[in-house]
Write an enzyme that holds these catalytic residues in place. Structure first.
Site, mmCIF file in Angstrom:
data_model
loop_
_atom_site.group_PDB
_atom_site.id
_atom_site.type_symbol
_atom_site.label_atom_id
_atom_site.label_comp_id
_atom_site.label_asym_id
_atom_site.label_seq_id
_atom_site.Cartn_x
_atom_site.Cartn_y
_atom_site.Cartn_z
ATOM 1 N N TYR A 23 -3.034 -49.925 -87.613
ATOM 2 C CA TYR A 23 -4.336 -49.444 -88.079
ATOM 3 C C TYR A 23 -5.234 -50.571 -88.574
ATOM 4 O O TYR A 23 -4.846 -51.372 -89.414
ATOM 5 C CB TYR A 23 -4.127 -48.418 -89.199
ATOM 6 C CG TYR A 23 -5.403 -47.952 -89.857
ATOM 7 C CD1 TYR A 23 -6.337 -47.208 -89.138
ATOM 8 C CD2 TYR A 23 -5.675 -48.248 -91.187
ATOM 9 C CE1 TYR A 23 -7.506 -46.777 -89.740
ATOM 10 C CE2 TYR A 23 -6.832 -47.817 -91.793
ATOM 11 C CZ TYR A 23 -7.747 -47.085 -91.067
ATOM 12 O OH TYR A 23 -8.905 -46.661 -91.659
ATOM 13 N N ARG A 24 -6.456 -50.615 -88.039
ATOM 14 C CA ARG A 24 -7.508 -51.525 -88.491
ATOM 15 C C ARG A 24 -8.767 -50.684 -88.695
ATOM 16 O O ARG A 24 -9.358 -50.205 -87.729
ATOM 17 C CB ARG A 24 -7.774 -52.638 -87.476
ATOM 18 C CG ARG A 24 -6.568 -53.506 -87.139
ATOM 19 C CD ARG A 24 -6.063 -54.292 -88.351
ATOM 20 N NE ARG A 24 -4.881 -55.075 -88.055
ATOM 21 C CZ ARG A 24 -3.633 -54.702 -88.305
ATOM 22 N NH1 ARG A 24 -3.388 -53.521 -88.845
ATOM 23 N NH2 ARG A 24 -2.620 -55.485 -88.025
ATOM 24 N N LYS A 82 8.340 -51.208 -90.361
ATOM 25 C CA LYS A 82 8.230 -52.598 -90.792
ATOM 26 C C LYS A 82 7.655 -52.632 -92.201
ATOM 27 O O LYS A 82 6.622 -52.040 -92.463
ATOM 28 C CB LYS A 82 7.346 -53.365 -89.812
ATOM 29 C CG LYS A 82 7.921 -53.372 -88.394
ATOM 30 C CD LYS A 82 6.934 -53.891 -87.378
ATOM 31 C CE LYS A 82 5.871 -52.834 -87.152
ATOM 32 N NZ LYS A 82 4.930 -53.137 -86.102
ATOM 33 N N GLY A 84 7.356 -55.702 -94.289
ATOM 34 C CA GLY A 84 7.213 -57.083 -94.732
ATOM 35 C C GLY A 84 8.530 -57.705 -95.164
ATOM 36 O O GLY A 84 9.567 -57.508 -94.550
ATOM 37 N N GLY A 87 12.012 -55.716 -95.651
ATOM 38 C CA GLY A 87 12.923 -55.494 -94.533
ATOM 39 C C GLY A 87 12.431 -54.422 -93.592
ATOM 40 O O GLY A 87 11.306 -53.936 -93.704
ATOM 41 N N ALA A 112 0.573 -62.403 -84.841
ATOM 42 C CA ALA A 112 1.319 -61.577 -83.885
ATOM 43 C C ALA A 112 2.692 -61.154 -84.396
ATOM 44 O O ALA A 112 3.542 -60.758 -83.612
ATOM 45 C CB ALA A 112 1.466 -62.338 -82.574
ATOM 46 N N ALA A 113 2.907 -61.209 -85.693
ATOM 47 C CA ALA A 113 4.237 -60.925 -86.242
ATOM 48 C C ALA A 113 4.740 -59.531 -85.862
ATOM 49 O O ALA A 113 5.872 -59.371 -85.401
ATOM 50 C CB ALA A 113 4.238 -61.094 -87.755
ATOM 51 N N GLY A 114 3.926 -58.514 -86.068
ATOM 52 C CA GLY A 114 4.351 -57.148 -85.766
ATOM 53 C C GLY A 114 4.606 -56.924 -84.292
ATOM 54 O O GLY A 114 5.614 -56.312 -83.914
ATOM 55 N N ASP A 115 3.724 -57.413 -83.453
ATOM 56 C CA ASP A 115 3.912 -57.252 -82.011
ATOM 57 C C ASP A 115 5.135 -58.030 -81.524
ATOM 58 O O ASP A 115 5.866 -57.566 -80.655
ATOM 59 C CB ASP A 115 2.663 -57.707 -81.259
ATOM 60 C CG ASP A 115 1.464 -56.815 -81.536
ATOM 61 O OD1 ASP A 115 1.668 -55.622 -81.839
ATOM 62 O OD2 ASP A 115 0.326 -57.305 -81.466
#
Length: 165
Positions: A23-24, A82, A84, A87, A112-115
């Site tokens: 979400y953005r 997810k 952060g 964990g 791009a951490a989540g992707d």
């Protein structure tokens, strides 16, 4: 609407649907509109990757239990939340666990951490790994990606840091 027609068609043919709300607020005309379409996508998902931050901003959920409770009626087979540094919380077949994430000494860019996590997780699941092992693998992929600038890094970075599946 066209996207959801395609998703229904693909599901009817046996495809599995993965969804990450990501979400953005600035990309939506209103929060209500974002909630509506997010819920519609969750209802189609077989695998969901809700993020704690996204759910806090969009729905006001403050912890994994609130998120899992909210998603309970959506019949999602596997939920990988997810959260952060806390964990990754996994809920599958009424079983819940938390998988620690990789600690990173020097974070360069979290773009791009989540992707990266999602891609690593799905690659591991498709390779036959169990959810906990897949979450650990996804965390390694994300931990590698955030030590480089930009969202796309060279394949050598993975070869040097992440064991192959």
């Amino acid at each position: 609407a066209t996207l959801f027609e395609l998703i229904s068609s693909l599901k009817a043919k046996g495809s599995k649907i993965a969804f990450d709300p990501n979400y953005r607020a600035r990309l939506w005309s209103s929060q209500e509109d974002a909630k509506y379409w997010t819920d519609k996508a969750y209802a189609e998902a077989d695998l969901a990757f809700p993020g704690a931050d996204d759910h806090l901003m969009l729905f006001g959920h403050t912890n994994a239990d609130e998120i899992f409770s909210y998603l309970a009626d959506k019949q999602i087979e596997e939920i990988v939340m997810k959260n952060g540094a806390v964990g990754v919380h996994i809920l599958r077949q009424q079983e819940q666990c938390i998988v620690p994430v990789e600690r990173v000494e020097q974070v360069v860019d979290t773009t791009a951490a989540g992707d990266a996590f999602n891609g690593g997780y799905m690659a591991a699941r498709l390779a036959g790994r169990k959810p906990v092992e897949s979450a650990s693998y996804g965390a390694k992929v994300a931990a590698t990606v955030i030590t480089y600038p930009g969202a796309i890094i060279s394949g050598d970075a993975f070869t040097n840091h992440i064991p192959s599946l």
